[in-house]
Design a protein around this motif. Structure first.
Motif, PDB file in Angstrom:
ATOM      1  N   SER A  21     -11.505 -10.684  -0.468  1.00 45.83           N
ATOM      2  CA  SER A  21     -11.393  -9.312   0.174  1.00 45.83           C
ATOM      3  C   SER A  21     -11.309  -9.344   1.755  1.00 45.83           C
ATOM      4  O   SER A  21     -11.219  -8.271   2.200  1.00 45.83           O
ATOM      5  CB  SER A  21     -12.917  -8.719  -0.280  1.00 45.83           C
ATOM      6  N   ARG A 138      -4.579  -1.374   1.045  1.00 53.62           N
ATOM      7  CA  ARG A 138      -5.984  -1.401   1.425  1.00 53.62           C
ATOM      8  C   ARG A 138      -6.330  -1.848   2.830  1.00 53.62           C
ATOM      9  O   ARG A 138      -7.719  -1.518   2.939  1.00 53.62           O
ATOM     10  CB  ARG A 138      -6.578  -2.463   0.464  1.00 53.62           C
ATOM     11  N   TYR A 139      -5.514  -2.297   3.626  1.00 50.64           N
ATOM     12  CA  TYR A 139      -5.887  -2.826   4.699  1.00 50.64           C
ATOM     13  C   TYR A 139      -4.919  -2.492   5.700  1.00 50.64           C
ATOM     14  O   TYR A 139      -3.709  -2.288   5.795  1.00 50.64           O
ATOM     15  CB  TYR A 139      -5.804  -4.577   4.803  1.00 50.64           C
ATOM     16  N   GLU A 157      -2.051  -9.450   3.450  1.00 53.60           N
ATOM     17  CA  GLU A 157      -3.241  -8.504   4.185  1.00 53.60           C
ATOM     18  C   GLU A 157      -3.806  -9.069   5.221  1.00 53.60           C
ATOM     19  O   GLU A 157      -4.141 -10.328   5.106  1.00 53.60           O
ATOM     20  CB  GLU A 157      -4.082  -8.376   2.822  1.00 53.60           C
TER      21      GLU A 157
END
Length: 184
Positions: A21, A138-139, A157
């Motif tokens: 993550s 997401r990032y 990412e």
């Protein structure tokens, strides 16, 4: 002993989740069609672009925002790609500027920051996060590589760093060298 073992297993699993993550890493993906650009507030350094018009080219599509320190840390790599592939009509760099904060929506501020950091690639201003959502991003930052047939083939990412830059550059070169299958 059993409680100790359970605790160690939980810690190890937590580490795996945190490592995944936290971003970073050259992620290979099953090729999927790149989403069409949508809801672009304004284009900078280019006329409006579409995915359909980019067939036959390799795309570096990166999500960023001008207030993000991790994005700023990627600027030298973006400039290096600008220099390395300058004049190569087979590669297109497109930044998708999706703001995190209201002040980052200011197009003049985006242009100013780009000039200050010598960033000359095309930018889709994504003030309503339409592209962020379409890509399932997401990032900040996140770099996607799209092949000549319009399919997302790799993504990274987080900050590239030296290792990420080298890995993604090798992938860009490999995608540029690919001969797409002839359509029937």
């Amino acid at each position: 002993m059993k409680r100790k073992l359970t605790f160690v297993v939980v810690l190890l699993l937590s580490g795996v989740v945190l490592a995944r993550s936290s971003g970073g890493g050259d992620e290979k993906t099953k090729p999927v069609p790149a989403p069409e650009f949508t809801g672009v507030t304004e284009w900078i350094n280019t006329k409006p672009l579409t995915m359909a018009d980019q067939k036959g080219k390799v795309l570096v599509v990166h999500f960023w925002t001008n207030g993000c320190v991790n994005c700023v840390n990627n600027y030298p790599r973006y400039r290096a790609w600008q220099d390395k592939y300058k004049g190569d009509k087979g590669l297109v760099m497109i930044g998708v500027h999706t703001p995190e904060f209201k002040a980052e929506k200011d197009v003049d501020r985006i242009k100013d920051r780009m000039a200050k950091h010598k960033l000359s690639f095309a930018v889709a201003v994504d003030n309503d996060s339409a592209n962020w959502k379409a890509w399932g991003n997401r990032y900040w930052p996140c770099v996607y590589l799209v092949d000549k047939t319009g399919h997302v083939r790799h993504y990274w990412e987080g900050e590239l760093g030296d290792d990420g830059y080298k890995a993604m550059t090798r992938t860009i070169d490999a995608l540029l060298a690919e001969q797409p299958a002839k359509e029937k």
